[in-house]
Design a protein around this motif. Structure first.
Motif, PDB file in Angstrom:
ATOM      1  N   HIS A 350       0.854  -1.183   0.000  1.00 11.79           N
ATOM      2  CA  HIS A 350       0.000   0.000   0.000  1.00 11.79           C
ATOM      3  C   HIS A 350       0.896   1.241   0.000  1.00 11.79           C
ATOM      4  O   HIS A 350       1.867   1.283   0.742  1.00 11.79           O
ATOM      5  CB  HIS A 350      -0.838  -0.040   1.283  1.00 11.79           C
ATOM      6  N   ASP A 352       0.622   5.458   0.332  1.00 14.10           N
ATOM      7  CA  ASP A 352      -0.330   6.529   0.643  1.00 14.10           C
ATOM      8  C   ASP A 352      -0.234   7.684  -0.335  1.00 14.10           C
ATOM      9  O   ASP A 352      -1.246   8.188  -0.795  1.00 14.10           O
ATOM     10  CB  ASP A 352      -0.105   6.997   2.080  1.00 14.10           C
ATOM     11  N   ASP A 374      -3.158   5.593  -2.769  1.00 13.48           N
ATOM     12  CA  ASP A 374      -4.258   6.462  -2.370  1.00 13.48           C
ATOM     13  C   ASP A 374      -4.268   7.793  -3.097  1.00 13.48           C
ATOM     14  O   ASP A 374      -5.307   8.308  -3.450  1.00 13.48           O
ATOM     15  CB  ASP A 374      -4.180   6.747  -0.859  1.00 13.48           C
TER      16      ASP A 374
HETATM   17 ZN    ZN Z   1      -3.905   4.815   2.736  1.00 16.94          ZN
END
Ligand code: ZN
Lengths: 422, 243
Positions: A350, A352, A374
């Motif tokens: 992941h 950000d 994200d």
């Molecule tokens: Zn995130």
């Protein structure tokens, strides 16, 4: 006289460029124009001579390690800061550290040197010991043929007056023994025990050697990495097991430590002490941007250097299981990053924020690799502001950044930048 | 039905992110509902059954030369696939070994596998820069690191016509033959230019007798923005060393 003139003018140029914000190799370039023999003259009074550190990856970290171990043995050390490894960069670091006469006053000089300038600088400075760390595919737009970089390093290593320290596990640098006509300089090697290599997710990532079909050398391996832990490594050297803490996580730092210890042993001979070496490592901070941990609001940030495929992979492999909030930020300082497709990003399930000029290229790659992203935010200022919002006290963040963005990001979180030389 | 993308010498010939071209085509086929399997070939392996497409990338000339020697025994199989319309996508030195001949730096001329209609002279000065090409498949924005000259046969169609770097050196790139492309463009070029990747994907699907739906994908805007940044930085000067 020329030397003093060059140093004084160089120092003025340095002060001016510093006012403008940001160190550079420019003052060194100016000083070298005025006094072409600036470097030769500067290092004539260094009693213990000069050590060169060469390699595709890990030069800065290892130069720092060698310097710190030597300081731990009571020596005064002249060294060039991270990345200031071209002749003009070395000259710039000289201008900051010498008096008006332009003469280095230190027991020994430890210099990281760019592969492309290693032979030129070795001819000028006559290093006593030359360390060759590794040949990994680096900055492809400069070295389309990695073997070219390998050969440049081998040529420079052969110019050591006393000792060559090489990497047994490197298909290029390990051939140094075959290239030497005479017995001087002596050749010693460091290496990594095979079970330690096998435990690393992607191995050592040294470049393959396509030219030397039978690159077999009988090398005298004097230091071997025999164990690796979260915080350190154990080296087998001089019939001892030496446990060292490392400034940052990862097998590559253990390799750098083995290289540094071997190099210092060549410099100090019987004066080398395992205890002083361990103490130096215990006090060592990471080299600028290389696994460095800096405080950030109520937490801190690990800086992971984005430089080339091998070093990034080794850095990612060394990340702890919990990476916390992640930012990846790359700018035009890394113009060709096609190699990101060869990197396994499993360590970053992941991300950000992706930032920098190259954010779209990075986001495109990570999207295809199935890494969740994200936010894509080209402005590094805004990206860091977003990371500030994501701060959870005590949860360390991970920032994967190239050299140029390391400088910007450090400044944005309140740390001054160092002079760069490249 | 599973489409196999055969990637030749991924370890040795991959210095310009060439696996990214394979990953891009695989990604775009999967997003369109096809099952894709990427298989690799290195010295000593068996080539296997006829694949959906063949990829080969760029690397040190010494590695490409070894690959050429390793592929010589299977040359007729590769030629059969090529003429049967299996798409080949070849980059850099990996493409050079598929050319008719290669003239080396020492002047010696060696035979290539003779799939693509061009010859290679490996003696040019390094030219490293961003590229902006027009092609009949659309505009191509890429990065290139050139150290050889490709001379197409008179009747061969270049992949693109464009400019390279801040000095806007005019230059043709590569060659396009039926369903196959040989190019000197990196980046990797298919990751940066999804419309070219889709052209390749469509040829693969067509060759397999299926229909291709070229609806754009959400990631296309990322590639588009990446190309825009490269175009803004066309003047970027790349430090190189002489070979
Ligand atoms: Zn995130």
């Amino acid at each position: 006289m020329r030397q003093s003139l060059a140093v004084i003018i160089g120092k003025c140029v340095y002060a001016l460029t510093k006012l403008r914000g940001g160190g550079s190799a420019f003052p060194g370039l100016v000083a070298l124009r005025i006094a072409p023999r600036l470097l030769q003259n500067a290092f004539t009074r260094v009693p213990r001579g000069i050590v060169f550190v060469l390699g595709s990856n890990g030069k800065s970290t290892t130069t720092h390690m060698v310097s710190q171990i030597l300081r731990g043995h009571g020596l005064s050390v002249f060294t060039n800061p991270t990345g200031a490894n071209l002749p003009q960069g070395v000259a710039s670091s000289l201008l900051r550290q010498v008096g008006a006469r332009g003469v280095v006053r230190a027991d020994i000089a430890v210099l990281e040197v760019d592969e492309a300038f290693a032979v030129e600088l070795a001819e000028i400075l006559a290093p006593r010991v030359v360390l060759g760390l590794n040949t990994q595919v680096d900055q492809l737009y400069r070295f389309i043929d990695t073997e070219r970089a390998g050969v440049m390093m081998l040529d420079a290593m052969a110019l050591a007056s006393e000792a060559i320290v090489t990497n047994r596990d490197d298909p290029f640098l390990s051939t140094i023994g075959d290239r030497r006509a005479a017995k001087t300089p002596r050749v010693v090697a460091f290496g990594v025990a095979s079970d330690v290599v096998a435990a690393s997710p992607n191995g050592l990532l040294n470049a393959q050697n396509f030219t030397e079909r039978t690159a077999v050398s009988s090398l005298d391996v004097v230091t071997e990495v025999t164990a690796l832990s979260d915080s350190g490594t154990t080296l087998r050297t001089r019939d001892m097991n030496v446990a060292l803490s490392l400034p940052a996580r990862g097998m590559h730092y253990a390799v750098d430590a083995a290289a540094a210890v071997t190099t210092v042993q060549q410099v100090l001979g019987e004066e080398w002490s395992a205890d002083l070496t361990a103490a130096a490592f215990a006090a060592m901070k990471p080299a600028y941007g290389r696994g460095e941990v800096l405080p950030f609001e109520a937490t801190d940030v690990t800086f992971v250097m984005f430089k080339n495929m091998a070093s990034l992979q080794l850095n990612l492999d060394a990340l702890p299981h919990e990476t916390g909030p992640v930012m990846v930020a790359i700018d035009e300082g890394t113009p060709d990053m096609s190699w990101i497709y060869d990197v396994r990003f499993d360590a970053l399930r992941h991300v950000d924020v992706i930032s920098g000029d190259k954010c779209w290229q990075m986001a495109n790659c990570l999207a295809m690799k199935g890494v969740t992203v994200d936010l894509v935010e080209p402005s590094v200022e805004k990206a860091v502001a977003r990371m500030r919002e994501l701060v959870t006290p005590g949860v360390r963040q991970t920032w994967v950044v190239n050299y140029e963005i390391t400088m910007i990001a450090r400044k944005l979180i309140g740390f001054s930048e160092l002079a760069s030389g490249s | 039905m599973t489409i196999t993308l055969l990637h030749l010498f991924p370890e040795d010939l991959g210095v310009s992110g060439d696996s990214g071209n394979v990953q891009t085509v695989a990604y775009r086929l999967r997003e369109r509902g096809f099952d894709v399997n990427v298989s690799t070939y290195a010295s000593g392996d068996s080539l296997g059954d006829k694949p959906g497409a063949v990829f080969i990338g760029n690397g040190p000339w010494a590695a490409a030369h070894r690959a050429l020697e390793a592929l010589a025994p299977v040359r007729s199989t590769l030629r059969d696939w090529f003429s049967a319309g299996v798409p080949f996508f070849a980059v850099g030195t990996g493409a050079e070994i598929l050319a008719r001949t290669i003239t080396l730096r020492d002047g010696a001329e060696i035979s290539g596998l003779d799939l693509f209609p061009f010859t290679v002279v490996r003696d040019r000065d390094r030219l490293v820069a961003y590229n902006d090409c027009d092609s009949r498949l659309g505009r191509i924005v890429a990065f290139s690191d050139l150290s050889s000259e490709w001379l197409n046969d008179d009747t061969a169609e270049p992949l693109g016509h464009g400019v390279i770097g801040g000095k806007r050196v005019a230059r043709d790139d590569g060659v396009i033959v039926a369903s196959s492309i040989a190019t000197q463009l990196g980046g990797p070029v298919l990751a940066l230019n999804p419309h070219i990747a889709d052209w390749v994907a469509e040829r693969i699907v067509e060759h397999a007798g299926r229909a291709f739906d070229a609806t754009p994908l959400p990631t296309d805007s990322l590639a588009e923005n990446a190309r825009a940044v490269i175009l803004e930085n066309m003047d970027q000067v790349f430090t190189t060393i002489a070979l």
